[in-house]
Motif scaffolding. Sequence first.
Motif, PDB file in Angstrom:
ATOM      1  N   GLN A 275      -6.255 -24.838   3.164  1.00 39.10           N
ATOM      2  CA  GLN A 275      -7.584 -25.158   2.663  1.00 39.10           C
ATOM      3  C   GLN A 275      -7.588 -25.396   1.149  1.00 39.10           C
TER       4      GLN A 275
ATOM      5  N   LYS B  34      -3.823 -17.115   9.596  1.00 38.98           N
ATOM      6  CA  LYS B  34      -4.899 -17.009   8.597  1.00 38.98           C
ATOM      7  C   LYS B  34      -4.366 -17.203   7.174  1.00 38.98           C
TER       8      LYS B  34
ATOM      9  N   ALA C 286      -8.761 -19.721  12.035  1.00 43.93           N
ATOM     10  CA  ALA C 286      -7.415 -20.101  11.609  1.00 43.93           C
ATOM     11  C   ALA C 286      -6.482 -20.274  12.807  1.00 43.93           C
TER      12      ALA C 286
ATOM     13  N   TRP D  96      -7.172 -23.590  14.392  1.00 47.99           N
ATOM     14  CA  TRP D  96      -6.609 -24.645  13.527  1.00 47.99           C
ATOM     15  C   TRP D  96      -5.109 -24.750  13.705  1.00 47.99           C
TER      16      TRP D  96
ATOM     17  N   TYR E  15      -3.677 -20.938   6.877  1.00 47.52           N
ATOM     18  CA  TYR E  15      -4.956 -21.643   6.806  1.00 47.52           C
ATOM     19  C   TYR E  15      -5.535 -21.583   5.405  1.00 47.52           C
TER      20      TYR E  15
END
Length: 334
Positions: free
Chosen positions: A137, A130, A74, A77, A133
């Motif tokens: 997602q 996180k 994460a 990303w 993320y």
Amino acid sequence: MALARRARRVVAIVVAALLALVVVGLGLAGNFLVDFALNPNAEVSMARSMREGGVGGLDYAEAPKFDEAYAAEAASWFEAEKRSVSHQASDGTLLLGWELDGANGDAYSDGHTWAVVCHGYIGEPADMAKYAYHFSQLGMSVLMPAARGHERNVDTDLIQMGWGDARDLLGWVDDIVARDPEARIILFGVSMGGAEVMMASGMSGLSENVSLIVEDCGYTSVWDEFVLQLDNVFGLPSFPILNVADAACLLRAGYTFEAASAVESLRSASVPMLFIHGDEDAFVPFSMLDECYDACASEQKEKLVVSGAGHGLAASTDPDLYWSTVDAFVAEHL
């Protein structure tokens, strides 16, 4: 007689001088506490104490984390995909944050679903990678504001402990709605960010586009948290130092510790809310979970207790339970 009158005057002068010294001393102590807790640029600060391990209840290093690989993914990303966004606050301050796109082809990839993710005290949006993320997602666009006194907003103001940030949050939400009137918005926050979204929950002007709120280990009020930390860090009782610091905060930061109350805001909340707390949290005591939950006026509310989790570690301690509960709540109310 003259000698007695002179003696009384001397005593009165001495008493007045002592009282003046006490008042000055309390004023200095109050201002020191405001700087220590709320001035991100102070030489002696809570931030430094936290980094040096001088604050109890923050056992991040020792606690087992069962999502480290996911958190690392994460973080990569976030650094690769983030793009800067700004918001002109109602007081004219330009605030900065980050925005990230949602994945395609997932449950909420219609382009109208947003998660606004709020970080904790002495933290920054990257700390929340996180969480962002996970929502990305699922297909959601993600907005990650930096609070005043933090990250790229470090010089905008003293730290607001979620209170002024909650008013700013309403403005960030309005920016989303101005771009997309069909937006469906989740407010999500951890620690100070949790307090921030709770404080926003009962504020007038909260957009009807906010569909639900999830808070993780937020505190009942700034006053309650500072009472705890004054004892924790300095071994001091709250009276009279915190009372004087409260007045100094009003003069310097525009709010009081007592007014900055998640509990009071929750009494006016109507949005579905999920409350999360670890039962081993010593920094924001576990007991605050029920105080906030019980105060919440929302007809639709749930709470999740994560066994064995310390402060801000619920998602790391039991990721499956944490995210299955969050995702089910989102699915029910979004």
